[in-house]
Design a protein around this motif. Structure first.
Motif, PDB file in Angstrom:
ATOM      1  N   MET A  27       0.901  -1.176   0.018  1.00  0.00           N
ATOM      2  CA  MET A  27      -0.008   0.103  -0.090  1.00  0.00           C
ATOM      3  C   MET A  27       0.749   1.090  -0.113  1.00  0.00           C
ATOM      4  O   MET A  27       0.291   2.301   0.222  1.00  0.00           O
ATOM      5  N   PHE A  28       2.201   1.207  -0.231  1.00  0.00           N
ATOM      6  CA  PHE A  28       3.072   2.190  -0.083  1.00  0.00           C
ATOM      7  C   PHE A  28       2.509   3.224  -1.412  1.00  0.00           C
ATOM      8  O   PHE A  28       1.974   2.697  -2.579  1.00  0.00           O
ATOM      9  N   PRO A  29       2.327   4.539  -0.995  1.00  0.00           N
ATOM     10  CA  PRO A  29       1.725   5.523  -2.261  1.00  0.00           C
ATOM     11  C   PRO A  29       2.603   5.505  -3.416  1.00  0.00           C
ATOM     12  O   PRO A  29       3.803   5.908  -3.064  1.00  0.00           O
ATOM     13  N   ILE A  30       1.980   5.711  -4.635  1.00  0.00           N
ATOM     14  CA  ILE A  30       2.781   6.180  -5.673  1.00  0.00           C
ATOM     15  C   ILE A  30       1.892   7.123  -6.675  1.00  0.00           C
ATOM     16  O   ILE A  30       0.805   6.308  -7.252  1.00  0.00           O
ATOM     17  N   LEU A  32      -0.611   9.018  -5.680  1.00  0.00           N
ATOM     18  CA  LEU A  32      -2.100   8.644  -5.070  1.00  0.00           C
ATOM     19  C   LEU A  32      -2.577   7.331  -5.299  1.00  0.00           C
ATOM     20  O   LEU A  32      -3.800   7.202  -4.829  1.00  0.00           O
ATOM     21  N   LYS A  33      -1.888   6.298  -5.749  1.00  0.00           N
ATOM     22  CA  LYS A  33      -2.345   5.017  -5.947  1.00  0.00           C
ATOM     23  C   LYS A  33      -1.346   4.177  -5.061  1.00  0.00           C
ATOM     24  O   LYS A  33      -0.119   4.338  -5.254  1.00  0.00           O
ATOM     25  N   PRO A  34      -1.843   2.933  -4.480  1.00  0.00           N
ATOM     26  CA  PRO A  34      -0.978   2.169  -3.752  1.00  0.00           C
ATOM     27  C   PRO A  34      -0.028   1.196  -4.757  1.00  0.00           C
ATOM     28  O   PRO A  34      -0.403   1.161  -6.141  1.00  0.00           O
ATOM     29  N   ALA A  35       0.971   0.758  -4.482  1.00  0.00           N
ATOM     30  CA  ALA A  35       1.796  -0.139  -5.178  1.00  0.00           C
ATOM     31  C   ALA A  35       1.068  -1.089  -5.892  1.00  0.00           C
ATOM     32  O   ALA A  35       1.248  -1.601  -7.089  1.00  0.00           O
ATOM     33  N   ILE A  36       0.314  -1.715  -5.051  1.00  0.00           N
ATOM     34  CA  ILE A  36      -0.366  -2.944  -5.607  1.00  0.00           C
ATOM     35  C   ILE A  36      -1.258  -2.720  -6.603  1.00  0.00           C
ATOM     36  O   ILE A  36      -1.778  -3.460  -7.588  1.00  0.00           O
ATOM     37  N   HIS A  37      -1.952  -1.617  -6.724  1.00  0.00           N
ATOM     38  CA  HIS A  37      -2.743  -1.066  -7.835  1.00  0.00           C
ATOM     39  C   HIS A  37      -1.981  -1.334  -9.083  1.00  0.00           C
ATOM     40  O   HIS A  37      -2.489  -1.745 -10.087  1.00  0.00           O
ATOM     41  N   TYR A  38      -0.769  -0.971  -9.203  1.00  0.00           N
ATOM     42  CA  TYR A  38      -0.158  -0.840 -10.409  1.00  0.00           C
ATOM     43  C   TYR A  38       0.255  -2.481 -10.885  1.00  0.00           C
ATOM     44  O   TYR A  38       0.135  -2.860 -12.003  1.00  0.00           O
ATOM     45  N   VAL A  39       0.356  -3.349  -9.730  1.00  0.00           N
ATOM     46  CA  VAL A  39       0.564  -4.852 -10.183  1.00  0.00           C
ATOM     47  C   VAL A  39      -0.649  -5.319 -10.878  1.00  0.00           C
ATOM     48  O   VAL A  39      -0.768  -5.934 -11.861  1.00  0.00           O
ATOM     49  N   VAL A  40      -1.835  -4.925  -9.979  1.00  0.00           N
ATOM     50  CA  VAL A  40      -3.373  -5.557 -10.696  1.00  0.00           C
ATOM     51  C   VAL A  40      -3.462  -4.959 -12.039  1.00  0.00           C
ATOM     52  O   VAL A  40      -3.857  -5.647 -13.159  1.00  0.00           O
ATOM     53  N   GLU A  41      -3.146  -3.545 -12.294  1.00  0.00           N
ATOM     54  CA  GLU A  41      -3.199  -3.218 -13.768  1.00  0.00           C
ATOM     55  C   GLU A  41      -2.608  -3.884 -14.719  1.00  0.00           C
ATOM     56  O   GLU A  41      -2.858  -4.106 -15.730  1.00  0.00           O
ATOM     57  N   TYR A 257      12.109   2.841  -4.428  1.00  0.00           N
ATOM     58  CA  TYR A 257      11.035   3.418  -4.254  1.00  0.00           C
ATOM     59  C   TYR A 257      10.828   4.989  -4.663  1.00  0.00           C
ATOM     60  O   TYR A 257      10.036   5.278  -5.338  1.00  0.00           O
ATOM     61  N   ILE A 258      11.966   5.491  -4.165  1.00  0.00           N
ATOM     62  CA  ILE A 258      11.878   7.058  -4.679  1.00  0.00           C
ATOM     63  C   ILE A 258      12.102   7.432  -5.957  1.00  0.00           C
ATOM     64  O   ILE A 258      11.571   8.145  -6.661  1.00  0.00           O
ATOM     65  N   ASN A 259      13.146   6.390  -6.752  1.00  0.00           N
ATOM     66  CA  ASN A 259      13.117   6.464  -8.210  1.00  0.00           C
ATOM     67  C   ASN A 259      11.860   6.413  -8.814  1.00  0.00           C
ATOM     68  O   ASN A 259      11.612   6.852  -9.956  1.00  0.00           O
ATOM     69  N   LEU A 260      11.235   5.409  -8.462  1.00  0.00           N
ATOM     70  CA  LEU A 260       9.699   4.967  -8.923  1.00  0.00           C
ATOM     71  C   LEU A 260       8.849   6.133  -9.012  1.00  0.00           C
ATOM     72  O   LEU A 260       8.269   6.377  -9.742  1.00  0.00           O
ATOM     73  N   ILE A 261       8.823   6.822  -7.787  1.00  0.00           N
ATOM     74  CA  ILE A 261       7.985   7.853  -7.408  1.00  0.00           C
ATOM     75  C   ILE A 261       8.238   8.845  -8.622  1.00  0.00           C
ATOM     76  O   ILE A 261       7.449   9.744  -9.401  1.00  0.00           O
TER      77      ILE A 261
END
Length: 272
Positions: A27-30, A32-41, A257-261
């Motif tokens: 659930m770490f935010p990226i 305004l969406k949590p990380a797992i949101h990107y995985v599901v997408e 994580y910071i690089n991803l943001i």
């Protein structure tokens, strides 16, 4: 056809302490969406039609996030904020959940999905690894290889030698276009790694891997490693490794994580 996926999300997230004591790393935010949101997408964009998440009793936040919220929708309607309803996540495919009572390793988590998978090939996506692709999703690249060979395919990336000790590392026979026929896989080699190709958190498996996992026992006080089951699978059938054409970010590493943001921010700016 690969239509089902397992997302193991029951771990303790020790690399993210102290924040993971209260906030799951998934659930770490990226943006305004949590990380797992990107995985599901990524799974949905790759053609996955059903998802099983392996969670623990401390991961109810994940379940709540993907659940419908009639109360919130009613509030937004009442306050004339209809446009916000569109960004509330309601997945377009069914998401099922099962609890892993004890965090006994990735292999143990995946074998809990046997009744969900049945006798079908399936994908595994680790939510620690966020894959950013300009064109084809990372998982879809693996599915394409499975469709050609009908064999298990593991996503890999070339990494610096000093970082190999943090990952599973493969050895294999180079084929073409970043494809390897695997002959071995080593979990976190402290030295003498078999190659510079590390396993990323994306897999396509034949159902045979579940039969192997069901026969294996975790060592006393230890974890059942997926890597050990893959080694056994290699002795029974061909398996492949595919270099994925995507940027990979491990959110368990603060710098990445910071690089991803920052990368997501750059992508969003280009789209505006």
């Amino acid at each position: 056809m690969v239509k089902k996926a397992i997302i193991p999300a029951a771990g303790y997230g020790t690399r993210g302490l102290p924040i993971t004591k209260v906030l799951p790393k998934e659930m770490f935010p990226i943006d305004l969406k949590p990380a797992i949101h990107y995985v599901v997408e990524e799974a949905i964009k790759s053609g996955i039609e059903q998802i099983l998440m392996i969670v623990s009793k401390k991961k109810n936040m994940i379940v709540d996030y993907f659940d419908e919220s009639l109360e919130l929708e009613a509030f937004l309607e009442r306050e004339n904020k209809h446009h916000l309803i569109e960004i509330v996540p309601v997945p377009s495919v069914p998401i099922h959940y099962i609890r892993q009572p004890y965090a006994k390793g990735l292999g143990d988590a995946i074998r809990l999905g046997k009744s969900f998978i049945g006798d079908e090939p399936f994908a595994v996506l680790l939510p620690d690894d966020i894959m950013i692709s300009e064109k084809e999703p990372a998982l879809k690249q693996l599915i394409n290889q499975y469709n050609k060979f009908g064999k298990s395919v593991i996503g890999i990336k070339e990494v610096e030698e000093s970082k190999l000790k943090h990952y599973g590392v493969i050895s294999g026979e180079p084929k073409r276009n970043g494809l390897f026929k695997l002959n071995n896989i080593v979990e976190k080699p402290s030295e003498n790694a078999p190659s510079n190709y590390a396993v990323i958190g994306r897999y396509i498996f034949t159902p045979e891997i579940l039969s192997i996992l069901n026969k294996k026992q975790a060592p006393a006080g230890g974890e059942l490693q997926l890597t050990d089951a893959i080694k056994d699978l290699l002795s029974q059938e061909e398996c492949y490794g595919k270099v994925v054409n995507s940027e990979r970010f491990d959110i368990g590493i603060n710098e990445e994580y910071i690089n991803l943001i920052n990368e997501i921010e750059r992508i969003n700016k280009r789209r505006k």
